[in-house]
Write a protein that holds these residues in place. Structure first.
Motif, mmCIF file in Angstrom:
data_model
loop_
_atom_site.group_PDB
_atom_site.id
_atom_site.type_symbol
_atom_site.label_atom_id
_atom_site.label_comp_id
_atom_site.label_asym_id
_atom_site.label_seq_id
_atom_site.Cartn_x
_atom_site.Cartn_y
_atom_site.Cartn_z
ATOM 1 N N ALA A 60 36.288 28.961 31.189
ATOM 2 C CA ALA A 60 37.043 27.876 30.242
ATOM 3 C C ALA A 60 38.409 27.520 31.027
ATOM 4 O O ALA A 60 38.508 25.980 30.906
ATOM 5 N N PRO A 61 39.258 28.169 31.153
ATOM 6 C CA PRO A 61 40.416 27.510 31.812
ATOM 7 C C PRO A 61 40.490 26.724 33.103
ATOM 8 O O PRO A 61 41.233 25.765 33.127
ATOM 9 N N HIS A 62 39.784 27.164 33.956
ATOM 10 C CA HIS A 62 39.495 26.177 34.980
ATOM 11 C C HIS A 62 38.689 24.958 34.675
ATOM 12 O O HIS A 62 39.181 23.963 35.132
ATOM 13 N N ARG A 63 37.697 24.917 33.981
ATOM 14 C CA ARG A 63 37.060 23.840 33.277
ATOM 15 C C ARG A 63 37.939 22.757 32.667
ATOM 16 O O ARG A 63 38.096 21.692 32.830
ATOM 17 N N MET A 90 36.819 32.548 38.703
ATOM 18 C CA MET A 90 36.236 31.623 39.866
ATOM 19 C C MET A 90 35.049 32.281 40.442
ATOM 20 O O MET A 90 34.186 32.238 39.998
ATOM 21 N N ASP A 91 35.727 32.409 41.778
ATOM 22 C CA ASP A 91 34.564 32.949 42.719
ATOM 23 C C ASP A 91 34.693 34.709 43.009
ATOM 24 O O ASP A 91 35.962 34.742 43.606
ATOM 25 N N THR A 92 33.662 35.254 42.586
ATOM 26 C CA THR A 92 34.168 36.514 42.591
ATOM 27 C C THR A 92 32.957 37.085 43.413
ATOM 28 O O THR A 92 31.657 36.977 42.955
ATOM 29 N N ASP A 93 32.961 38.078 44.532
ATOM 30 C CA ASP A 93 31.875 38.623 45.357
ATOM 31 C C ASP A 93 30.700 37.474 45.425
ATOM 32 O O ASP A 93 29.581 37.702 45.258
ATOM 33 N N GLY A 94 30.748 36.247 45.937
ATOM 34 C CA GLY A 94 29.891 35.378 46.274
ATOM 35 C C GLY A 94 29.594 34.505 45.112
ATOM 36 O O GLY A 94 28.625 33.604 45.210
ATOM 37 N N GLU A 95 30.023 34.980 43.703
ATOM 38 C CA GLU A 95 29.305 34.290 42.573
ATOM 39 C C GLU A 95 30.393 33.306 42.301
ATOM 40 O O GLU A 95 31.505 33.357 41.922
ATOM 41 N N LEU A 96 29.877 31.973 41.945
ATOM 42 C CA LEU A 96 30.651 30.872 41.567
ATOM 43 C C LEU A 96 30.441 30.993 39.926
ATOM 44 O O LEU A 96 29.586 30.761 39.302
ATOM 45 N N ARG A 97 31.631 31.050 39.434
ATOM 46 C CA ARG A 97 31.946 31.041 37.859
ATOM 47 C C ARG A 97 33.009 30.163 37.843
ATOM 48 O O ARG A 97 34.158 30.031 38.110
ATOM 49 N N ILE A 98 32.752 29.148 36.752
ATOM 50 C CA ILE A 98 34.019 28.266 36.385
ATOM 51 C C ILE A 98 34.193 28.824 34.878
ATOM 52 O O ILE A 98 33.526 28.533 34.089
#
Length: 123
Positions: free
Chosen positions: A11-14, A1-9
């Motif tokens: 597959a499980p989150h989506r 998800m959010d790591t070191d200020g980077e927003l990543r979505i």
């Protein structure tokens, strides 16, 4: 998800967001936040939903732990659905998203109109 200020979505989150924020799930959650309901009560409360779509929605929400299914010992046997404590925690983030949508809807409508006008002149 959010790591070191980077927003990543991921597959499980989506997948989860797709399952709890789709059009029928929001209606079901809204109803079950008010009170436990039987299947047909939910169908009446959400008249546009088909029996098949409502069944699939309830199963997805139950699988994710957001609602629970309770067998009621009556004749005939009935099934009642209720929101779980985990499901109740969805209320606040959903309310925030709805408030954002309400606040920004005029801007979004203007952007849509401008886009549609450009598309019409392109073809």
């Amino acid at each position: 998800m959010d790591t070191d200020g980077e927003l990543r979505i991921d597959a499980p989150h989506r997948e989860l967001l797709d399952q709890v924020l789709d059009k029928w799930s929001l209606g079901v959650l809204n109803e079950l936040c008010e009170r436990p309901s039987r299947f047909n009560e939910l169908r009446r409360a959400i008249p546009a939903v088909t029996q098949k779509s409502l069944t699939a929605t309830l199963r997805r929400l139950e699988r994710n732990g957001v609602i629970e299914r309770e067998v009621v010992s009556t004749r005939p046997v009935a099934i009642r659905y209720r929101i779980t404590p985990l499901g109740k925690t969805l209320r606040e983030p959903i309310d925030v998203l709805l408030a954002w949508a309400s606040e920004h809807m005029p801007t979004i409508e203007r952007a849509r109109d401008a886009f549609d006008t450009r598309e019409e002149t392109t073809f």
